[in-house]
Write an enzyme that holds these catalytic residues in place. Structure first.
Site, PDB file in Angstrom:
ATOM      1  N   ARG A 205       0.843  -1.186   0.000  1.00 10.74           N
ATOM      2  CA  ARG A 205       0.000   0.000   0.000  1.00 10.74           C
ATOM      3  C   ARG A 205       0.888   1.249   0.000  1.00 10.74           C
ATOM      4  NH1 ARG A 205      -1.966  -3.589   3.961  1.00 10.74           N
ATOM      5  NH2 ARG A 205      -4.052  -4.424   3.540  1.00 10.74           N
ATOM      6  N   LYS A 229      -1.709  -2.590   8.207  1.00  7.41           N
ATOM      7  CA  LYS A 229      -2.812  -2.178   9.053  1.00  7.41           C
ATOM      8  C   LYS A 229      -2.704  -2.841  10.422  1.00  7.41           C
ATOM      9  CE  LYS A 229      -6.107  -1.274   5.312  1.00  7.41           C
ATOM     10  NZ  LYS A 229      -7.431  -1.624   4.740  1.00  7.41           N
ATOM     11  N   HIS A 304      -2.863   1.995  -5.804  1.00  3.00           N
ATOM     12  CA  HIS A 304      -3.689   0.794  -5.642  1.00  3.00           C
ATOM     13  C   HIS A 304      -3.743  -0.019  -6.932  1.00  3.00           C
ATOM     14  CE1 HIS A 304      -6.624  -1.607  -3.429  1.00  3.00           C
ATOM     15  NE2 HIS A 304      -7.263  -1.736  -4.579  1.00  3.00           N
ATOM     16  N   ARG A 307      -1.021  -2.380  -6.711  1.00  2.00           N
ATOM     17  CA  ARG A 307      -1.374  -3.467  -5.807  1.00  2.00           C
ATOM     18  C   ARG A 307      -2.294  -4.475  -6.491  1.00  2.00           C
ATOM     19  NH1 ARG A 307      -1.337  -4.563  -0.381  1.00  2.00           N
ATOM     20  NH2 ARG A 307      -3.221  -5.313   0.637  1.00  2.00           N
ATOM     21  N   HIS A 330      -3.516  -9.077   3.472  1.00  2.00           N
ATOM     22  CA  HIS A 330      -4.965  -9.099   3.640  1.00  2.00           C
ATOM     23  C   HIS A 330      -5.325  -9.931   4.868  1.00  2.00           C
ATOM     24  CE1 HIS A 330      -5.953  -8.120  -0.834  1.00  2.00           C
ATOM     25  NE2 HIS A 330      -5.966  -7.037  -0.081  1.00  2.00           N
ATOM     26  N   TYR A 339      -9.395 -10.229  -6.345  1.00  2.00           N
ATOM     27  CA  TYR A 339      -8.477  -9.696  -7.359  1.00  2.00           C
ATOM     28  C   TYR A 339      -8.090 -10.740  -8.406  1.00  2.00           C
ATOM     29  CZ  TYR A 339      -7.833  -5.699  -4.240  1.00  2.00           C
ATOM     30  OH  TYR A 339      -8.036  -4.593  -3.456  1.00  2.00           O
TER      31      TYR A 339
END
Length: 357
Positions: A205, A229, A304, A307, A330, A339
């Protein structure tokens, strides 16, 4: 009516405004929500007991604070009918179940200029998480009873899913952008080439790239230690070609402490903050990418998109879903699976078998 029963209040008018204009709660309902519309901070504002501030302070990362601050500010503006207010100093503890359900409904009703929903289900749910958490702080601070809190946060999450944002990046676009960087003899040319290579071969990211420090790169292993995250660390790896560009940049940057990709002044000097090379913002990373693609004369792309392309290329190459999930950080393999471009190709091939008469 017993003390355990919620008192009735005047209904909040349901007003749907023209496309692109948010519908808001009435600030004059029976719970004295007119305080929300007062300009500036209340005269009796106590920062240390402001549930808005207390909630944001307990979040671990600046990115999380920025995201949830934005959610709470939008909710405050919906209630106050004033696009200039923020959630700071607002009487969140006055919100009851009838208000929070209306907030949920108004978030779902908001539309963009093209008439489409302004927020995806996941975005609405993120707003509801922020709302629940700030109300939880109201209860912890003694500003709200446990019963009022439990009723106010009894909200059903919004169901639904959206296709992943962004587009696949063609090889020629990346090649053209790298050529522009290689033709730039300034330090920024080396830095931007390494940055684009890192974005493309790690799928990280933009905030994760911005947070990289020189010590996060291990040239022997061709690895980068990324903090994602919820402050979760993971190792990602770059290709031999990307490592070559990273090494070339570090030869210019030096091994001093600080950011791996610091901002560079117009005279070619890396910016320093508190004795170390300063970290860029995620927005600065996006700006570098946009500038180099524009110089190359190719369609614009976002970080993004890099990504999305990285995940798609991995799955196309036969990498298993669990490995791809770990590489991109993730929390759920279901997110990574969204994706996967292979089912799209299969469906397109199936349609191609049809012939119009």
């Amino acid at each position: 009516m017993t003390e355990d029963e919620p008192q009735a209040s005047a209904p909040i008018p349901h007003r749907i405004h023209p496309a692109g204009t948010p519908a808001r709660l009435s600030p004059t309902d029976g719970r004295a929500l007119h305080d929300w519309g007062a300009p500036g901070l209340p005269a009796a504002y106590e920062p240390e007991r402001d549930p808005y501030r207390v909630y944001l302070d307990r979040l671990d990362s600046e990115q999380s604070r920025r995201t949830m601050r934005g959610c709470l500010d939008r909710i405050a503006r919906i209630i106050a009918m004033d696009d200039t207010v923020t959630g700071a100093g607002r009487p969140w503890w006055l919100l009851r179940y009838e208000h929070t359900t209306r907030i949920r409904a108004e978030l779902r009703a908001r539309t963009s200029e093209d008439g489409r929903p302004a927020y995806s289900p996941s975005s609405i749910n993120k707003h509801l998480v922020a709302l629940r958490q700030v109300l939880r702080e109201c209860w912890r601070l003694g500003l709200m009873t446990a019963e009022d809190y439990q009723r106010a946060v009894d909200l059903k999450s919004v169901e639904g899913a959206r296709l992943p944002r962004g587009h696949h990046i063609p090889d020629r676009s990346l090649g053209a952008a790298l050529a522009v960087c290689d033709a730039d003899p300034s330090p920024a040319g080396r830095r931007d080439a390494a940055l684009l290579a890192a974005l493309y071969t790690t799928g990280a990211r933009r905030g994760e790239i911005a947070g990289l420090a020189i010590g996060d790169y291990d040239p022997a292993e061709r690895s980068l230690r990324v903090r994602g995250k919820r402050d979760k660390e993971r190792l990602v790896f770059v290709t031999v070609e990307a490592a070559t560009r990273l090494d070339a940049w570090i030869a210019v940057r030096g091994r001093g402490p600080g950011a791996l990709f610091p901002p560079i002044s117009r005279v070619g000097r890396c910016r320093i903050r508190d004795g170390a090379l300063a970290h860029p913002t995620g927005q600065a990373i996006a700006g570098i990418l946009a500038r180099r693609l524009a110089q190359a004369g190719v369609p614009s792309h976002t970080p993004h998109d890099f990504r999305r392309t990285f995940i798609g290329e991995l799955l196309d190459a036969g990498v298993d879903l669990a490995t791809a999930q770990q590489l991109v950080g993730h929390a759920s393999p279901a997110t990574t699976a969204r994706y996967d471009r292979r089912p799209e190709r299969q469906r397109r091939d199936a349609v191609d078998r049809l012939r119009l008469p």
